[in-house]
Structure formats: C-alpha cells, structure tokens
Design a protein around this motif. Structure first.
Motif, PDB file in Angstrom:
ATOM      1  N   GLY A  55       0.806  -1.222   0.000  1.00  0.00           N
ATOM      2  CA  GLY A  55       0.000   0.000   0.000  1.00  0.00           C
ATOM      3  C   GLY A  55       0.836   1.267   0.000  1.00  0.00           C
ATOM      4  N   SER A  56       2.112   1.152   0.348  1.00  0.00           N
ATOM      5  CA  SER A  56       2.969   2.337   0.345  1.00  0.00           C
ATOM      6  C   SER A  56       3.663   2.528  -1.001  1.00  0.00           C
ATOM      7  N   SER A  94       6.540   4.258   4.522  1.00  0.00           N
ATOM      8  CA  SER A  94       6.237   3.037   5.283  1.00  0.00           C
ATOM      9  C   SER A  94       5.418   3.412   6.504  1.00  0.00           C
ATOM     10  N   LYS A  95       4.226   2.903   6.551  1.00  0.00           N
ATOM     11  CA  LYS A  95       3.357   3.200   7.690  1.00  0.00           C
ATOM     12  C   LYS A  95       4.043   2.807   8.991  1.00  0.00           C
ATOM     13  N   THR A  96       4.580   1.599   9.032  1.00  0.00           N
ATOM     14  CA  THR A  96       5.160   1.080  10.275  1.00  0.00           C
ATOM     15  C   THR A  96       6.638   1.424  10.427  1.00  0.00           C
ATOM     16  N   THR A 110       9.182  -2.361   7.664  1.00  0.00           N
ATOM     17  CA  THR A 110       9.120  -3.309   6.555  1.00  0.00           C
ATOM     18  C   THR A 110      10.513  -3.522   5.962  1.00  0.00           C
ATOM     19  N   GLU A 164      -6.098  -8.458  -0.312  1.00  0.00           N
ATOM     20  CA  GLU A 164      -5.592  -8.345   1.061  1.00  0.00           C
ATOM     21  C   GLU A 164      -6.752  -8.035   2.012  1.00  0.00           C
ATOM     22  N   LYS A 181       6.599 -13.706   6.448  1.00  0.00           N
ATOM     23  CA  LYS A 181       7.607 -12.748   6.928  1.00  0.00           C
ATOM     24  C   LYS A 181       8.419 -13.368   8.057  1.00  0.00           C
TER      25      LYS A 181
HETATM   26  O1  F6P Z   1       2.835  -6.996   4.223  1.00  0.00           O
HETATM   27  C1  F6P Z   1       1.657  -6.363   3.905  1.00  0.00           C
HETATM   28  C2  F6P Z   1       1.677  -4.935   4.328  1.00  0.00           C
HETATM   29  O2  F6P Z   1       1.520  -4.839   5.692  1.00  0.00           O
HETATM   30  C3  F6P Z   1       0.614  -4.137   3.593  1.00  0.00           C
HETATM   31  O3  F6P Z   1      -0.610  -4.200   4.181  1.00  0.00           O
HETATM   32  C4  F6P Z   1       1.222  -2.788   3.563  1.00  0.00           C
HETATM   33  O4  F6P Z   1       0.604  -2.002   2.598  1.00  0.00           O
HETATM   34  C5  F6P Z   1       2.653  -3.114   3.254  1.00  0.00           C
HETATM   35  O5  F6P Z   1       2.896  -4.298   3.982  1.00  0.00           O
HETATM   36  C6  F6P Z   1       3.658  -2.055   3.608  1.00  0.00           C
HETATM   37  O6  F6P Z   1       3.659  -1.740   4.969  1.00  0.00           O
HETATM   38  P1  F6P Z   1       4.368  -0.453   5.500  1.00  0.00           P
HETATM   39  O7  F6P Z   1       3.717   0.735   4.890  1.00  0.00           O
HETATM   40  O8  F6P Z   1       4.205  -0.484   6.995  1.00  0.00           O
HETATM   41  O9  F6P Z   1       5.826  -0.518   5.113  1.00  0.00           O
END
Ligand code: F6P
Length: 546
Positions: free
Chosen positions: A154-155, A205-207, A210, A352, A509
């Motif tokens: 999604g990013s 990256s939301k989190t 990744t 997803e 993962k």
């Molecule tokens: O692994 C799937 C996922 O969590 C997606 O839902 C998300 O879009 C992608 O990884 C990227 O995550 P992030 O933006 O945290 O890096």
C-alpha cells in the motif's frame, strides 16, 4: 452452517439462482426493451452499465435484502463515525476522513481528527510547491528533478497507479520513480539514470519496519552519501510514516516526516502522506481534485439508498457470482493505457482485504469470500487471455473501464480502441450460436462439419460491468478508486469478515526472518521440511563455492 448461509435472503438467492442459472442474457434483453436503462447509473461524468449481468429486478431485490440483513448501512455509518470496526486490531477505518471536504467533524474517541488531517495535507502541499518551484533545493544547491518513492504494498501501489493514470498532469513536474522490490535490481536500475544532486527520496512506510523498504532506503542513503556526504541525507530524504522514533533513528529530521495515523490502512493510504510522491508529480491542485472525486464517491456511498448505490450494486453483483455461480475470479480490464496499474492496485485492495477464511467471530466460513482479482489493459488482454473469457470453462465476471475522450487523440486510435471495448462486452454477452456460425459460413459459400462448427461457437452469457468515463481526470479517478474501495467494504460486511487486517502475510515474513539468519550463517539448527532444507542447502553451497 453459518448464520449467513442459513439466512432467509441467502436461501432465497440459492433458489433464485436455480431458476436463473440457465437463462441467457439474450433472453433477458429480448424480454425487456428498457433493460439497459433500468440497470444503469450515472454518477457525475461516469456511467455504469450493469445490464449485461445475469440479474433481474428480483435478483437485485434479493441481493439488497441480503445487504440489509448483513446490516450494511449500519456498518457503513459506523465506519464514517470512526468506530473501531477493524475488530482484530481495535481500530477505526477512516480513509474517508482523508478526503472529507465538508465541515463535518470525524471523531476518534471523541477527538475530531480533521484539523490534523488538514494540517498534514497543508504541509505536504507547501513542501511540494517548494520542491516543484525549485525553491527547495538539494545539498549542493541544485533544484530537484526526480523523486524516488521507496515503499511496498500500500505504500507503493497507490502512488504508482495514480501517477501513471494522471501522467498528463505530471508534465513539467518532478519525475516520479518507484522502488518496491527487495531485489537489488529494482533500486540499482532505478538509480542508474538518476543524479544524486537532483534526487529526492520519499521513504514510505506506515510502520517503518518493513524489511524491503528499510533495506532499499539504507542502500539509497549509501548511494547518496557516497556521492554527497552524510550531511546530504537531511535535505534529500523525507519519510511518510506513522512512526516518529523509527524515522528519527534512520536519520530523517522530524521536519521531513509527514505523518498519518493507525486508522489509515496501508492499502487505503494513497490519500494520506503516502501520496506525497503523487503531489510532487502532479501538483497540489490536481491532488486536491483527486480527493474531491473520492469525497463525492464517499458522499454517494454514505447517503444514497441501497437501490441507487453504485458500490453496493458492484459488491452485491460480485457476491452473486462468487457465492452462487461459483465464479472464483474477477477481471478488471481498463481500456486506457494510463490505467495500466489499476488492476494491480486493486489486487492488493481486494485480495488483502477480503482474502479471509474466518468470520468476525473467528469461525471458519462455509462460503467463498474474496475473489482472485486480475486484469490487464485492453486491447492487450484480447490477444492474451480473452480466449478463456469467451470459450473457457470458467465464469469470469469482468469490469470494462473506458473513457470517451483520449488524452492523446491520434488518428483513429481511440475509435478503434473503443470499438473493441464495446465489441468485447457485446460478444461476451451474446456469444455466437451454431446456427449463426452456419449462416455466416453459408453467406461465404462454405459449409463445415458439426464438430468444426462447435469450435467456432461461443456460449455467451458472460457477465460484464461497463464503466464509461468522459475522460480520466484526477476527479474521475478519485471517484472511481473510492467506489471500488466501498465495493470491497460492502462485500466484507456481507461475508462477515474483517476486511481491514492482513495477518495472512505475517507467517511468510516470520519464516523469511529465520531463513535469513541461516543464510547469514548465524541461524540455529534447521527445523525445515525436507524440501525447504534441501533448497536452502543448495542455495548456500552454490552461492559460496569452496
Ligand atoms: O505486508 C503487507 C503490508 O503490511 C501491507 O498491508 C502494507 O501495505 C505493506 O505491507 C507495507 O507496509 P508499511 O507501509 O508499513 O511498510
């Protein structure tokens, strides 16, 4: 048996399906001269033709009863009200707040999120204007010409899809590039044509955990600093993330972090700070139009009765095929080269979200949920996989998306494109009977055996939705994306699944992390199955020959 399959509307649909499954679309059209008109909708400049579906007014009544029984309106209102409908993560689902153009507050735990949403958007616009105008410069004083968005899922998919779809708005803007794959080839090939002095990186990256994104970002930083020194990072990197500490640890100052919130799902995040590469490419005005189009779709979904609600129709007709006709997949076929990543985008958006096998209460479902979503732009698909759509044994409902006006009028190209667009849905619907084949042959003075005729016969009765836009614009695109998002939402509600988590990607993962330690040589004793253990051993032996 689940509550869903035991419900009265579901059982009525099972019976209705028995009656309708052998009725041909030709018969439905012949029986009702007003069918095309009755089964179409217009939303601003976009026309939706649902008449080439194997449905009648009774089908729709029953499908809408099913939607009501599943409490679609209540769940929709709960989403817009900021309630924590993402039940496994205890979060609201509020991408609609990101494009809320009204004065209506949207509250999470009693707190209106709209001022923060607008503040981040304003910062994105100001930053993008600075970079686009040349006022914001790189470490050596040169203006930026290129932006590399480093993100995945999604990013990545949303910004890629939108910047491709809106290329006419990108002329003269910052050139966007996207690196997602951990395969070093993606980064190396992308950087090979770029100049560090004029390249800006958006780490999306939301989190900010990744591994693909952080590894690519670290390698991009090394590429930059080897040319311009460590001090260049602050000017050449921005982060699009919810996680301030991890961004700071990477070396990106807070002034270069554009934040968002945990209630924005990754696959719904192009409307958030994740869209910064889009704003850099097409400018704030066009991005604002994209948001406006999405807002219009949100308002339609929020307020239109189910009988006139386009995403509800899209969703329920999809359920009709997946759960009653046994159709396992759904094709998205844009007849517009600019939309060439649209199907890929909704592969994540849909699969997803609705690729789930347990209901919201944690019980296994006893009915099919999300379909396999796939597609390619027309007319390429016609020369690749359309054979199966026409004469194969699988029923594949298709969305045909086209625009009346091209951004690149060139001779007869667009009329030829659109002639194919209209011809395909007609051919899929009508098919060609054996008698029609024989009559055609007779006109040419030819006769063929029955088996030769059989090969030339098309069953037809293959369902399609036609979505006809006046033109691909930021606004019409925003509207279209949001409608598909809401379609996915409605299907998830009816299937009683949580469309907003993605635990299914976690197992792979975790295993990859363990295997990576082994590939580095610091893993413990192998606990793999014989196949995986042998593959890893072969990789290691041949990677490091003695
Ligand atoms: O692994 C799937 C996922 O969590 C997606 O839902 C998300 O879009 C992608 O990884 C990227 O995550 P992030 O933006 O945290 O890096």
């Amino acid at each position: 048996m689940s509550r869903l399959t035991e419900s009265a509307p579901w059982r009525a649909l099972v019976e209705h399906h028995k009656a309708l499954q052998h009725v041909h679309l030709r018969e439905l059209f012949a029986a009702d001269p007003h069918r095309a008109e009755a089964l179409s909708h217009t939303l601003a400049d976009t026309f939706f033709d649902f008449s080439k579906h194997r449905i009648t007014s009774e089908t729709l009544t029953l499908l809408l009863e099913l939607a009501r029984a599943a409490q679609v309106p209540r769940w929709r209102d709960r989403m817009f009200a900021g309630e924590p409908i993402n039940v496994t993560e205890g979060r609201p689902v509020l991408h609609v707040a990101l494009r809320n153009r009204s004065d209506r507050p949207i509250r999470v735990d009693g707190h209106d999120v709209m001022p923060e949403v607008r503040a981040v958007l304003d910062r994105m616009y100001t930053f993008a204007e600075e970079i686009r105008s040349g006022a914001g410069r790189g470490a050596t004083g040169r203006a930026f010409t290129d932006v590399v968005n480093i993100g995945i899922g999604g990013s990545d998919l949303g910004p890629v899809m939108v910047t491709e779809a809106l290329r006419p708005w990108g002329k003269g803007g910052i050139r966007p590039h996207f690196v997602s794959n951990i395969d070093g080839t993606h980064l190396v090939e992308t950087l090979s044509s770029l100049d560090p002095e004029t390249t800006l990186f958006c780490v999306a990256s939301k989190t900010f955990t990744t591994i693909e994104t952080l590894t690519n970002a670290a390698s991009a930083r090394a590429w930059l600093t080897s040319a311009l020194g460590d001090d260049a990072v602050a000017a050449h990197f921005v982060a699009l993330s919810t996680h301030a500490e991890r961004v700071a640890a990477f070396g990106i100052p807070e002034a270069h972090r554009f934040g968002f919130w945990d209630w924005v799902g990754g696959r719904y995040s192009l409307w958030s700070a994740i869209g910064l590469s889009i704003v850099l490419a097409i400018g704030p005005d066009a991005f604002d139009e994209l948001l406006q189009g999405a807002y219009e779709a949100d308002e339609h979904f929020r307020t239109a009765p189910l009988e006139d609600n386009v995403p509800v129709w899209m969703a329920m007709i999809g359920i009709w095929y997946h759960d009653f006709f046994g159709a396992a997949s759904h094709a998205i076929l844009p007849y517009d080269q600019y939309l060439h990543r649209f199907a890929a985008y909704f592969q994540q958006g849909d699969m997803e979200s609705n690729g789930k096998g347990v209901d919201r209460g944690g019980c296994s479902v006893d009915y099919p949920t999300g379909p396999v979503v796939w597609g390619e732009p027309g007319t390429n698909g016609q020369h690749a996989f359309f054979q199966l759509l026409h004469q194969g044994t699988h029923l594949v409902p298709c969305d045909f998306i086209g625009a009346i006006r091209s951004h690149n009028p060139l001779g007869e190209h667009h009329d030829i494109l659109m002639a194919n667009f209209f011809a395909q849905t007609e051919a899929l619907m009508r098919g060609r009977t054996a008698d029609e084949v024989r009559a055609g042959l007779a006109r040419r003075g030819t006769e063929l055996s029955d088996d030769a005729v059989a090969h030339r016969t098309f069953p037809g009765n293959r369902p399609t939705t036609t979505i006809l836009l006046d033109q691909i614009t930021p606004r019409s695109l925003g509207r279209l994306i949001a409608l598909y998002e809401h379609k996915i939402f409605v299907q998830g509600i009816v299937w009683d699944i949580n469309s907003f988590d993605q635990w299914g990607v976690e197992l792979g993962k975790e295993l990859a992390t363990t295997i990576l330690s082994e590939l580095r040589g610091d893993g413990g004793p192998s606990l793999h199955d014989a196949s995986t253990a042998a593959l890893i051993a072969r990789y290691r032996t041949r990677r490091d020959p003695a």
